[in-house]
Design a protein around this motif. Structure first.
Motif, PDB file in Angstrom:
ATOM      1  N   ARG A 140       0.831  -1.200   0.000  1.00  8.41           N
ATOM      2  CA  ARG A 140       0.000   0.000   0.000  1.00  8.41           C
ATOM      3  C   ARG A 140       0.867   1.252   0.000  1.00  8.41           C
ATOM      4  NH1 ARG A 140      -3.173  -2.912   3.688  1.00  8.41           N
ATOM      5  NH2 ARG A 140      -2.499  -1.652   5.445  1.00  8.41           N
ATOM      6  N   GLY A 141       1.934   1.228   0.775  1.00 11.04           N
ATOM      7  CA  GLY A 141       2.836   2.368   0.786  1.00 11.04           C
ATOM      8  C   GLY A 141       3.519   2.565  -0.557  1.00 11.04           C
ATOM      9  N   HIS A 142       4.030   1.474  -1.123  1.00 14.68           N
ATOM     10  CA  HIS A 142       4.790   1.548  -2.369  1.00 14.68           C
ATOM     11  C   HIS A 142       3.925   2.023  -3.535  1.00 14.68           C
ATOM     12  CE1 HIS A 142       7.791   0.672  -5.318  1.00 14.68           C
ATOM     13  NE2 HIS A 142       7.260  -0.456  -5.750  1.00 14.68           N
ATOM     14  N   PHE A 143       2.736   1.461  -3.673  1.00  9.94           N
ATOM     15  CA  PHE A 143       1.906   1.810  -4.826  1.00  9.94           C
ATOM     16  C   PHE A 143       1.197   3.151  -4.647  1.00  9.94           C
ATOM     17  CE2 PHE A 143       2.578  -2.697  -5.651  1.00  9.94           C
ATOM     18  CZ  PHE A 143       2.950  -2.625  -6.987  1.00  9.94           C
ATOM     19  N   THR A 144       1.027   3.592  -3.406  1.00 14.09           N
ATOM     20  CA  THR A 144       0.572   4.971  -3.197  1.00 14.09           C
ATOM     21  C   THR A 144       1.628   5.947  -3.682  1.00 14.09           C
ATOM     22  OG1 THR A 144      -0.847   4.434  -1.302  1.00 14.09           O
ATOM     23  CG2 THR A 144      -0.052   6.701  -1.461  1.00 14.09           C
ATOM     24  N   ILE A 145       2.880   5.671  -3.357  1.00 15.83           N
ATOM     25  CA  ILE A 145       3.967   6.541  -3.801  1.00 15.83           C
ATOM     26  C   ILE A 145       4.072   6.529  -5.320  1.00 15.83           C
ATOM     27  CG2 ILE A 145       6.492   6.772  -3.832  1.00 15.83           C
ATOM     28  CD1 ILE A 145       6.418   6.079  -0.851  1.00 15.83           C
ATOM     29  N   ARG A 146       3.940   5.388  -5.944  1.00 17.11           N
ATOM     30  CA  ARG A 146       3.984   5.315  -7.405  1.00 17.11           C
ATOM     31  C   ARG A 146       2.829   6.115  -8.025  1.00 17.11           C
ATOM     32  NH1 ARG A 146       6.586   1.481 -10.469  1.00 17.11           N
ATOM     33  NH2 ARG A 146       4.676   0.991 -11.646  1.00 17.11           N
ATOM     34  N   ARG A 147       1.655   6.044  -7.418  1.00 23.66           N
ATOM     35  CA  ARG A 147       0.521   6.826  -7.919  1.00 23.66           C
ATOM     36  C   ARG A 147       0.815   8.326  -7.822  1.00 23.66           C
ATOM     37  NH1 ARG A 147      -3.465   9.369  -5.335  1.00 23.66           N
ATOM     38  NH2 ARG A 147      -3.121   8.307  -3.338  1.00 23.66           N
ATOM     39  N   LEU A 148       1.366   8.753  -6.705  1.00 21.99           N
ATOM     40  CA  LEU A 148       1.692  10.167  -6.532  1.00 21.99           C
ATOM     41  C   LEU A 148       2.821  10.593  -7.467  1.00 21.99           C
ATOM     42  CD1 LEU A 148       1.477  10.401  -2.634  1.00 21.99           C
ATOM     43  CD2 LEU A 148      -0.218  11.190  -4.316  1.00 21.99           C
ATOM     44  N   GLU A 149       3.758   9.693  -7.714  1.00 28.17           N
ATOM     45  CA  GLU A 149       4.849  10.012  -8.647  1.00 28.17           C
ATOM     46  C   GLU A 149       4.323  10.226 -10.058  1.00 28.17           C
ATOM     47  OE1 GLU A 149       8.627   7.724  -6.518  1.00 28.17           O
ATOM     48  OE2 GLU A 149       7.511   6.725  -8.116  1.00 28.17           O
ATOM     49  N   ARG A 150       3.311   9.468 -10.443  1.00 30.53           N
ATOM     50  CA  ARG A 150       2.730   9.662 -11.774  1.00 30.53           C
ATOM     51  C   ARG A 150       2.070  11.029 -11.889  1.00 30.53           C
ATOM     52  NH1 ARG A 150       1.226   4.258 -10.831  1.00 30.53           N
ATOM     53  NH2 ARG A 150      -0.939   4.775 -10.345  1.00 30.53           N
ATOM     54  N   ARG A 151       1.611  11.550 -10.773  1.00 27.72           N
ATOM     55  CA  ARG A 151       0.907  12.837 -10.795  1.00 27.72           C
ATOM     56  C   ARG A 151       1.843  14.026 -10.603  1.00 27.72           C
ATOM     57  NH1 ARG A 151      -4.609  14.426  -7.393  1.00 27.72           N
ATOM     58  NH2 ARG A 151      -4.873  16.481  -8.351  1.00 27.72           N
ATOM     59  N   TYR A 152       2.807  13.887  -9.679  1.00 30.12           N
ATOM     60  CA  TYR A 152       3.629  15.040  -9.311  1.00 30.12           C
ATOM     61  C   TYR A 152       5.093  14.921  -9.739  1.00 30.12           C
ATOM     62  CZ  TYR A 152      -0.353  16.164  -6.301  1.00 30.12           C
ATOM     63  OH  TYR A 152      -1.605  16.456  -5.825  1.00 30.12           O
ATOM     64  N   GLY A 153       5.505  13.744 -10.159  1.00 30.27           N
ATOM     65  CA  GLY A 153       6.903  13.530 -10.503  1.00 30.27           C
ATOM     66  C   GLY A 153       7.656  12.897  -9.346  1.00 30.27           C
ATOM     67  N   ALA A 154       8.611  12.035  -9.688  1.00 32.79           N
ATOM     68  CA  ALA A 154       9.326  11.270  -8.663  1.00 32.79           C
ATOM     69  C   ALA A 154      10.125  12.158  -7.725  1.00 32.79           C
ATOM     70  CB  ALA A 154      10.247  10.252  -9.336  1.00 32.79           C
ATOM     71  N   ASP A 155      10.770  13.205  -8.248  1.00 30.84           N
ATOM     72  CA  ASP A 155      11.616  14.051  -7.409  1.00 30.84           C
ATOM     73  C   ASP A 155      10.801  14.800  -6.361  1.00 30.84           C
ATOM     74  OD1 ASP A 155      13.824  13.223  -8.818  1.00 30.84           O
ATOM     75  OD2 ASP A 155      13.895  14.995 -10.111  1.00 30.84           O
ATOM     76  N   ALA A 156       9.649  15.304  -6.762  1.00 31.89           N
ATOM     77  CA  ALA A 156       8.816  16.060  -5.822  1.00 31.89           C
ATOM     78  C   ALA A 156       8.289  15.165  -4.704  1.00 31.89           C
ATOM     79  CB  ALA A 156       7.655  16.718  -6.568  1.00 31.89           C
ATOM     80  N   VAL A 157       7.873  13.960  -5.066  1.00 30.98           N
ATOM     81  CA  VAL A 157       7.334  13.043  -4.062  1.00 30.98           C
ATOM     82  C   VAL A 157       8.434  12.591  -3.107  1.00 30.98           C
ATOM     83  CG1 VAL A 157       6.247  10.787  -3.707  1.00 30.98           C
ATOM     84  CG2 VAL A 157       5.480  12.269  -5.570  1.00 30.98           C
ATOM     85  N   ARG A 158       9.603  12.303  -3.649  1.00 27.69           N
ATOM     86  CA  ARG A 158      10.713  11.883  -2.784  1.00 27.69           C
ATOM     87  C   ARG A 158      11.096  12.994  -1.811  1.00 27.69           C
ATOM     88  NH1 ARG A 158      16.448   8.996  -4.444  1.00 27.69           N
ATOM     89  NH2 ARG A 158      17.395   9.132  -2.389  1.00 27.69           N
ATOM     90  N   ALA A 159      11.147  14.222  -2.286  1.00 21.51           N
ATOM     91  CA  ALA A 159      11.508  15.341  -1.411  1.00 21.51           C
ATOM     92  C   ALA A 159      10.495  15.503  -0.292  1.00 21.51           C
ATOM     93  CB  ALA A 159      11.622  16.624  -2.234  1.00 21.51           C
TER      94      ALA A 159
END
Length: 265
Positions: free
Chosen positions: A232-251
């Motif tokens: 759930r954590g991993h695929f939530t992050i992947r969903r957010l990365e598709r929307r906001y970009g990986a760098d923004a979500v990681r930060a």
């Protein structure tokens, strides 16, 4: 990032920061796992390692074939029930049943991971989704010596990135028809090296004095719950990365922003 997405990110972060599986197993059996580790027969670590590698190599495709592609809510309770049943049957045969039970439980865990991925908007037939599901077995295998969960999560994704990209290129060209291809073999080996640690700890938990093989069902339930949380954590992050970009979500993740929710389900 919208408030609802910040909350989702905080929930994902909480799921990925939870105590290690080893710590949870130790709490369950009421003593450190070292007691069980000391009771593992000679050669069993190697047998578990072999069973782990073989199980992961087959689980990705086997599990995906049992799921419809149409989006629908995840069914964590169903997979917990199936995992518990598998563990109970395997536990009835003690340690000897573990190598027979590993392939079954691994497929069930993989199926649950893909089920959660589907609920997060991904297709279980997509090669990228399947590789991300395979990653969960490594992400869920954080060792006690690793850094905090937020560092461990991104450090493991970075460590797997090259192998995942290579495997993705292979799958895009040839699909899963050549499972022995070097690209997939390398990725499976990297993931199996982490996952086998958890399975060895599972075996050790069953051998702690006073616990016995009957604990197989309870330990499998704990396993399934753990990997569902990580999924759930991993695929939530992947969903957010598709929307906001990986760098923004990681930060945002590493800064600990957002409003943390319950992180349960």
């Amino acid at each position: 990032m919208e408030l609802t997405d910040l909350r989702a990110l905080a929930d994902a972060r909480a799921l990925l920061e939870q105590p290690t599986l080893a710590a949870r197993l130790s709490d369950f059996v009421g003593s450190p796992l070292e007691k069980g580790m000391a009771r593992l027969p000679s050669g069993w670590r190697e047998r578990i390692a072999t069973a782990t590698h073989d199980a992961l190599g087959r689980a990705m495709d086997t599990a995906a074939r049992t799921l419809d592609e149409a989006p629908q809510p995840a069914s964590p309770r169903l997979h917990k029930a199936l995992g518990t049943l598998s563990g109970g049957v395997g536990g009835a045969f003690g340690l000897a049943g573990l190598t027979l039970e590993i392939p079954v439980s691994t497929v069930l865990i993989m199926r649950s991971i893909l089920d959660i991925a589907r609920a997060a908007g991904e297709s279980p037939t997509d090669s990228g989704t399947r590789l991300a599901a395979l990653e969960v077995f490594a992400l869920g295998g954080r060792a006690d010596s690793d850094d905090a969960a937020e560092s461990g999560y991104y450090a493991m994704r970075a460590a797997l990135a090259g192998a995942v990209s290579e495997a993705a290129r292979h799958l895009a060209q040839k699909g899963l028809t050549q499972e022995g291809a070097p690209a997939l073999v390398r990725l499976v080996a990297m993931v199996a090296a982490r996952y086998k640690v958890q399975l060895t700890q599972k075996a050790a938990g069953m051998l702690v004095p006073g616990i016995g093989a009957a604990a197989g069902a309870s330990i499998n339930l704990m396993f399934m719950s753990h990997f569902q949380d990580v999924s759930r954590g991993h695929f939530t992050i992947r969903r957010l990365e598709r929307r906001y970009g990986a760098d923004a979500v990681r930060a945002a993740y590493q800064a600990g922003t957002g409003t943390r929710g319950s992180g349960t389900g």
